[in-house]
Design an enzyme around this catalytic site. Structure first.
Site, PDB file in Angstrom:
ATOM      1  NE  ARG A  13      10.594  17.666 -22.674  1.00 32.28           N
ATOM      2  CZ  ARG A  13       9.427  18.406 -23.325  1.00 32.28           C
ATOM      3  NH1 ARG A  13       9.149  19.395 -23.824  1.00 32.28           N
ATOM      4  NH2 ARG A  13       8.429  17.512 -24.460  1.00 32.28           N
ATOM      5  CG  HIS A  38       6.752  21.126 -21.192  1.00 30.54           C
ATOM      6  ND1 HIS A  38       7.803  21.347 -20.805  1.00 30.54           N
ATOM      7  CD2 HIS A  38       6.228  22.140 -19.874  1.00 30.54           C
ATOM      8  CE1 HIS A  38       8.032  22.842 -20.202  1.00 30.54           C
ATOM      9  NE2 HIS A  38       6.386  23.087 -19.626  1.00 30.54           N
ATOM     10  CE1 TYR A  74       3.864  16.375 -26.050  1.00 34.11           C
ATOM     11  CE2 TYR A  74       6.449  16.515 -26.943  1.00 34.11           C
ATOM     12  CZ  TYR A  74       5.141  16.663 -25.528  1.00 34.11           C
ATOM     13  OH  TYR A  74       5.723  16.684 -24.031  1.00 34.11           O
TER      14      TYR A  74
END
Lengths: 359, 342
Positions: free
Chosen positions: A257, A261, A270
């Site tokens: 990805r 998100h 992160y």
């Protein structure tokens, strides 16, 4: 009594299209030049639509949505193997797959703007609504497959989910039941390495998603998810197995990805830029374009033409979407039951009377 | 209400349900059953409701499932979306919590989310209730949970006649229906006609007529109310017992009309009192017939505790006949029988 090995299994990974655009001729699925063009065009359309949606979201014209950029190879390669009489049971990151099935961009914009009328897919398209709860729809795919088997149909079901969903109970129940009932379902996991902020290694101690199939007695395979030919090949094989032998399959498309998100988080918090940069080099569209250039299917002019054509379609859809009038208040009562119950009729009458007075 | 045009034939509640399933499966090949131990186990589920159906319809239509409540509910929903009319069975309603998302978040909403271009003919059968010493995790009554969720119909038959007629209606309905049977009722007998009949949802039954106290009773409590009515009759107090039969849709008119006659309301169910369906019954009645009340309405429901395993303690946790008698007497105290309007 010696201790002896009882069973041993291996999990295969399928790769066809190399990063330099060359292919493994033996594994290359039979696809005509025209089909490859269509694959490419649809992947580009999906990307351009995604980018435009992102801008619309940042302008406040759309709500939160999950981007597909970077996963076009996995998603489009899989649906390309579907027949119209097959079913598609999507999760929530499947704009590209839904477009391929005949859901319009206008409808998807309407849905992601917060108007559920956009999510009311026509029954004839055999596509279930966007499923935002994680993993719950896998069971519906099993039930549909079972109903088709009962009806003697030779079609199959393809359902999408992410690696995060493999930690849910519904994933386990769905794969188990699919194995026990032998239903024609292809479970297609887009393992994009992150479930919001949680990396794959924190989702499971298993090194692959594909091997989880073994525990349920069904076939499992991993494919390079950024390799549209490998994805198409594996999905087509799985669908054939589903149609002929009613056997379920778990496919893990190993992908990434590259965006956040959804539009509501910031992935830089992160994960490292280096990690993202490494995956950006493996872009599925660019990889396919490499191949097509070498084959003489694509040149700069054609590339620009395809992009412009996609942008034109997207612009048209945005215009159509923005002219949709808002829903009427009585909509909320309309589809609760097949026929309105009396208490609902009473609530509706009271609400409409209040609205009338306010006007 | 019941008994008229009924041919003399007595069946148990379990037999009546069995007959409803059999007849609907004969009538419509799309009707299929899913659940744990409903087939080859031989008994036809723990209470014999599916007995003989595997032999008659085969393993494709009477499907024993893995122990997988969310699994078979979700698969049942998927099959319903694809054209079948599944009836799924929870061995105990307590286990339906494992499938709560599939029932309340999926089945209840998917028609609405798809803008109506779909049918969800899914029946979710479960047995519930206390009184058999089955302990806290096998004795609950969860009707209020489901009645609270938009998009579900909720049915609670109390007699063999209603069980058969309502189950047929549920199977023919194009919406998800939660069909709650009571474990103490399976062995009870009553008249059930041979001919095909259905009972429309949203029509309460006046089980017993009376002039003094309206008693709305759910499921097994109908029988407790009948016992209480006999006791009270000896003291000249008449109970009018109303069984709503379906909670969604709920027939508030029948209850309101009764209160206009009696001026008193007593509501009873086995589920815990707090936030139970009795509160809904009372509120609807207050909205519809406030001026007719001669006394504050009363609830005789389960205590707000888990259902104990010990039979002695269990009996203390659920409403008994004496509790109903006592409550009815309290309602008539102070105001002469016949009420202010006589």
């Amino acid at each position: 009594m010696p201790i002896r090995p009882l069973v041993s299994y291996s999990i295969e990974r399928v790769e066809v299209l190399r990063e330099d655009g060359t292919v493994d001729e033996e594994l290359m699925p039979s696809l005509s030049a025209d089909e490859i063009q269509r694959l490419y065009e649809h992947m580009v359309l999906t990307r351009r639509f995604d980018e435009r949606m992102f801008k619309l979201q940042r302008q406040g014209r759309l709500g939160t949505f999950a981007r597909v950029t970077g996963q076009e190879g996995a998603q489009i390669g899989a649906v390309f193997a579907l027949r119209p009489d097959d079913w598609l049971v999507p999760a929530f990151r499947e704009n590209g797959a839904l477009l391929w099935r005949g859901i319009t961009m206008t409808q998807l914009l309407q849905y992601w703007s917060g108007d559920e009328r956009g999510g009311a897919f026509p029954r004839a398209l055999r596509t279930l609504p966007i499923s935002i709860p994680v993993g719950t729809h896998l069971l519906h795919a099993v039930g549909i497959g079972w109903a088709m088997k009962e009806a003697g149909e030779d079609s199959a079901v393809l359902t999408f989910f992410g690696e995060g969903a493999t930690s849910t109970g519904d994933f386990s129940e769905a794969l188990n039941m699919a194995g026990v009932f032998q239903v024609p379902v292809v479970f297609f996991c887009q393992n994009n390495q992150y479930a919001i902020s949680v990396p794959f290694t924190r989702q499971t101690a298993a090194p692959t998603v594909a091997q989880k199939a073994l525990g349920y007695g069904i076939f499992g395979v991993q494919v390079d998810g950024n390799d549209v030919f490998a994805v198409y090949r594996a999905t087509r094989e799985a669908l054939e197995r589903a149609r002929s032998g009613k056997e379920p399959t778990l496919i893990e498309a190993h992908t990434y990805r590259v965006t956040d998100h959804t539009t509501s988080d910031d992935a830089r918090r992160y994960r490292s830029d280096e990690e993202v940069a490494a995956w950006l080099k493996r872009d599925p569209i660019e990889r396919l374009a490499h191949y097509m250039r070498a084959q003489g299917f694509l040149d700069e002019a054609r590339e620009a033409e395809i992009a412009a054509e996609a942008d034109r379609k997207v612009a048209e859809a945005v215009e159509a979407f923005e002219s949709i009038p808002p829903p009427e208040p009585e909509e909320i009562f309309r589809h609760v039951f097949a026929q309105k119950t009396r208490p609902l009729e009473e609530q509706e009458a009271a609400l409409l009377a209040r609205w009338e007075r306010r006007r | 209400m019941r008994g008229e045009q009924i041919e003399e034939r007595s069946l148990t509640y379990a037999q009546a349900l069995n007959e409803a399933l059999r007849e609907e499966m004969q009538r419509d090949a799309r009707v299929i059953l899913l659940g744990e131990d409903i087939g080859v186990w031989g008994g036809g589920g723990v209470f014999g409701v599916t007995k003989g159906l595997l032999e008659e319809f085969g393993a494709e239509r009477v499907r024993d499932t893995p122990i997988s409540e969310a699994g078979f509910t979700g698969a049942g929903l998927g099959a319903a979306l694809a054209g079948l009319r599944p009836v799924v069975e929870f061995m105990y309603v307590d286990f339906s919590m494992l499938a709560m998302d599939q029932i309340c978040n999926q089945a209840a909403k998917i028609r609405w989310m798809l803008g109506g271009d779909v049918s969800v003919p899914l029946v979710i059968r479960a047995q519930q209730g206390a009184g058999r010493g089955n302990g806290p995790q096998h004795s609950q009554s969860l009707e209020a949970w489901y009645a609270h969720t938009p998009g579900l119909k909720v049915v609670m038959p109390s007699t063999p006649y209603d069980a058969k007629g309502l189950l047929k209606t549920a199977i023919r309905d194009d919406n998800p229906v939660v069909f709650l049977e009571h474990k103490l009722l399976y062995g009870t007998r009553g008249p059930v006609p041979k001919e095909d009949y259905t009972i429309p949802f949203g029509q309460a039954a006046i089980v017993r007529q009376g002039r003094h106290v309206t008693c709305v009773a759910l499921s097994y409590q109908v029988h407790k109310a009948l016992e209480a009515a006999d006791v009270l009759a000896e003291e000249g107090i008449e109970l009018e017992i109303i069984d709503p039969r379906t909670l969604v849709p709920y027939d508030r008119e029948t209850v309101a009309r009764s209160i206009m006659k009696t001026g008193r309301l007593l509501v009873t169910h086995q589920a815990p009192e707090r936030a139970g369906f009795a509160a809904e019954v009372v509120m609807c009645a207050l909205e519809d017939a406030f001026d007719y009340f001669d006394a504050p309405p009363l609830r005789v429901c389960g205590k707000n505790v888990p259902i104990p395993y010990s039979l002695t303690l269990e009996a203390a946790a659920i409403p008994q006949t004496e509790d109903l008698v006592r409550a009815a007497k309290r309602l008539v105290e102070g105001v002469p029988l016949g009420g202010r309007r006589s």
